[in-house]
Design a protein around this motif. Structure first.
Motif, PDB file in Angstrom:
ATOM      1  N   GLY A  25       0.798  -1.214   0.000  1.00 48.41           N
ATOM      2  CA  GLY A  25       0.000   0.000   0.000  1.00 48.41           C
ATOM      3  C   GLY A  25       0.829   1.261   0.000  1.00 48.41           C
ATOM      4  O   GLY A  25       2.005   1.259  -0.373  1.00 48.41           O
ATOM      5  N   PRO A  26       0.214   2.395   0.434  1.00 50.98           N
ATOM      6  CA  PRO A  26       0.889   3.687   0.351  1.00 50.98           C
ATOM      7  C   PRO A  26       2.110   3.769   1.259  1.00 50.98           C
ATOM      8  O   PRO A  26       2.191   3.093   2.273  1.00 50.98           O
ATOM      9  N   GLY A  27       3.053   4.603   0.892  1.00 52.81           N
ATOM     10  CA  GLY A  27       4.242   4.786   1.706  1.00 52.81           C
ATOM     11  C   GLY A  27       5.489   4.956   0.875  1.00 52.81           C
ATOM     12  O   GLY A  27       6.562   5.210   1.389  1.00 52.81           O
ATOM     13  N   GLY A  28       5.353   4.765  -0.438  1.00 54.71           N
ATOM     14  CA  GLY A  28       6.488   4.976  -1.329  1.00 54.71           C
ATOM     15  C   GLY A  28       7.625   4.011  -1.062  1.00 54.71           C
ATOM     16  O   GLY A  28       7.422   2.840  -0.776  1.00 54.71           O
ATOM     17  N   ASN A  32       9.168  -0.407   0.931  1.00 52.87           N
ATOM     18  CA  ASN A  32      10.132  -1.409   0.477  1.00 52.87           C
ATOM     19  C   ASN A  32      11.294  -1.609   1.445  1.00 52.87           C
ATOM     20  O   ASN A  32      12.009  -2.592   1.359  1.00 52.87           O
ATOM     21  N   LYS A  33      11.493  -0.664   2.356  1.00 49.63           N
ATOM     22  CA  LYS A  33      12.656  -0.716   3.234  1.00 49.63           C
ATOM     23  C   LYS A  33      12.334  -1.125   4.670  1.00 49.63           C
ATOM     24  O   LYS A  33      13.142  -1.747   5.326  1.00 49.63           O
ATOM     25  N   VAL A  34      11.152  -0.728   5.164  1.00 50.86           N
ATOM     26  CA  VAL A  34      10.847  -0.859   6.593  1.00 50.86           C
ATOM     27  C   VAL A  34       9.756  -1.900   6.819  1.00 50.86           C
ATOM     28  O   VAL A  34       8.778  -1.946   6.087  1.00 50.86           O
ATOM     29  N   SER A  35       9.934  -2.724   7.834  1.00 56.85           N
ATOM     30  CA  SER A  35       8.910  -3.703   8.204  1.00 56.85           C
ATOM     31  C   SER A  35       7.919  -3.039   9.153  1.00 56.85           C
ATOM     32  O   SER A  35       8.073  -3.091  10.374  1.00 56.85           O
ATOM     33  N   SER A  36       6.893  -2.416   8.589  1.00 55.86           N
ATOM     34  CA  SER A  36       5.958  -1.655   9.416  1.00 55.86           C
ATOM     35  C   SER A  36       4.656  -2.399   9.697  1.00 55.86           C
ATOM     36  O   SER A  36       3.928  -2.041  10.615  1.00 55.86           O
ATOM     37  N   ARG A  80       1.901   3.945   8.130  1.00 57.75           N
ATOM     38  CA  ARG A  80       3.299   3.816   7.711  1.00 57.75           C
ATOM     39  C   ARG A  80       4.201   3.550   8.894  1.00 57.75           C
ATOM     40  O   ARG A  80       5.330   3.107   8.727  1.00 57.75           O
ATOM     41  N   SER A  81       3.683   3.813  10.104  1.00 56.15           N
ATOM     42  CA  SER A  81       4.482   3.671  11.308  1.00 56.15           C
ATOM     43  C   SER A  81       4.233   2.320  11.974  1.00 56.15           C
ATOM     44  O   SER A  81       3.091   1.916  12.190  1.00 56.15           O
ATOM     45  N   GLN A  82       5.311   1.644  12.331  1.00 56.46           N
ATOM     46  CA  GLN A  82       5.200   0.363  13.027  1.00 56.46           C
ATOM     47  C   GLN A  82       4.562   0.542  14.396  1.00 56.46           C
ATOM     48  O   GLN A  82       3.731  -0.261  14.803  1.00 56.46           O
ATOM     49  N   VAL A  83       4.913   1.614  15.080  1.00 59.79           N
ATOM     50  CA  VAL A  83       4.378   1.887  16.421  1.00 59.79           C
ATOM     51  C   VAL A  83       2.868   2.087  16.352  1.00 59.79           C
ATOM     52  O   VAL A  83       2.118   1.550  17.171  1.00 59.79           O
ATOM     53  N   ARG A  84       2.408   2.852  15.358  1.00 64.63           N
ATOM     54  CA  ARG A  84       0.969   3.102  15.206  1.00 64.63           C
ATOM     55  C   ARG A  84       0.235   1.812  14.856  1.00 64.63           C
ATOM     56  O   ARG A  84      -0.866   1.552  15.354  1.00 64.63           O
ATOM     57  N   ASN A  85       0.821   0.981  14.011  1.00 62.68           N
ATOM     58  CA  ASN A  85       0.200  -0.303  13.666  1.00 62.68           C
ATOM     59  C   ASN A  85       0.098  -1.211  14.891  1.00 62.68           C
ATOM     60  O   ASN A  85      -0.894  -1.926  15.049  1.00 62.68           O
ATOM     61  N   ARG A  86       1.102  -1.175  15.759  1.00 60.42           N
ATOM     62  CA  ARG A  86       1.049  -1.957  17.000  1.00 60.42           C
ATOM     63  C   ARG A  86      -0.096  -1.487  17.883  1.00 60.42           C
ATOM     64  O   ARG A  86      -0.825  -2.295  18.462  1.00 60.42           O
ATOM     65  N   GLU A  87      -0.269  -0.173  17.989  1.00 58.38           N
ATOM     66  CA  GLU A  87      -1.362   0.380  18.795  1.00 58.38           C
ATOM     67  C   GLU A  87      -2.715  -0.041  18.217  1.00 58.38           C
ATOM     68  O   GLU A  87      -3.612  -0.450  18.957  1.00 58.38           O
ATOM     69  N   LEU A  88      -2.853   0.091  16.898  1.00 62.18           N
ATOM     70  CA  LEU A  88      -4.114  -0.247  16.248  1.00 62.18           C
ATOM     71  C   LEU A  88      -4.487  -1.709  16.449  1.00 62.18           C
ATOM     72  O   LEU A  88      -5.649  -2.026  16.739  1.00 62.18           O
ATOM     73  N   ILE A  89      -3.515  -2.602  16.297  1.00 61.39           N
ATOM     74  CA  ILE A  89      -3.806  -4.027  16.385  1.00 61.39           C
ATOM     75  C   ILE A  89      -4.164  -4.428  17.812  1.00 61.39           C
ATOM     76  O   ILE A  89      -5.033  -5.267  18.031  1.00 61.39           O
TER      77      ILE A  89
END
Length: 138
Positions: A25-28, A32-36, A80-89
């Motif tokens: 998805g979005p993030g440019g 491709n570089k970060v495991s978010s 795009r942020s791993q921290v935000r995805n952790r909070e959401l999940i």
């Protein structure tokens, strides 16, 4: 870092495990570089903090996210942020378990009264007579 669901239910660290992967998805180029993206695994069947009734309801609510070995697997790659995805999940897991703690209302089956049945049938009969009179005039 335990996870509090309600005042009586608190999940221990060993019940939750997180793994990180590259998101789509979005993030440019960041994608491709970060495991978010985050995959959260909750060992629901082995959890000593959940009563059996809640486990049964949770299994029904989780659907295909419930694995054969009794774990719930949730994934999130919205941010795009791993921290935000952790909070959401974690918020999603809490919401799912809270939904399972609510007992469904017991439905008492009722019968219509004789009067209401009679009135309904009388109305149907009158309507049928009206429709029968719509035929061709001879």
């Amino acid at each position: 870092m335990s996870l509090r669901i309600t005042e009586t239910i608190e999940l221990a660290d060993w019940e939750l495990s997180e793994s990180f992967m590259r998101a789509s998805g979005p993030g440019g180029q960041n994608v491709n570089k970060v495991s978010s993206a985050v995959e959260l695994r909750f060992e629901a069947e082995r959890s000593p903090n959940l009563p059996p009734a809640i486990k049964i309801r949770l299994r029904k609510l989780a659907g295909r996210r419930w694995t054969k070995d009794g774990a719930i697997i949730l994934q999130c790659d919205e941010s795009r942020s791993q921290v935000r995805n952790r909070e959401l999940i974690r918020e999603r897991l809490v919401a799912l378990i809270k939904q399972a703690t609510e007992r469904p209302k017991f439905r008492v089956k009722t019968k219509p009264t004789k009067g209401s049945v009679r009135r309904r049938l009388d109305g149907k009969k009158k309507r049928g007579e009206i429709k029968a009179l719509r035929g061709r005039v001879e």
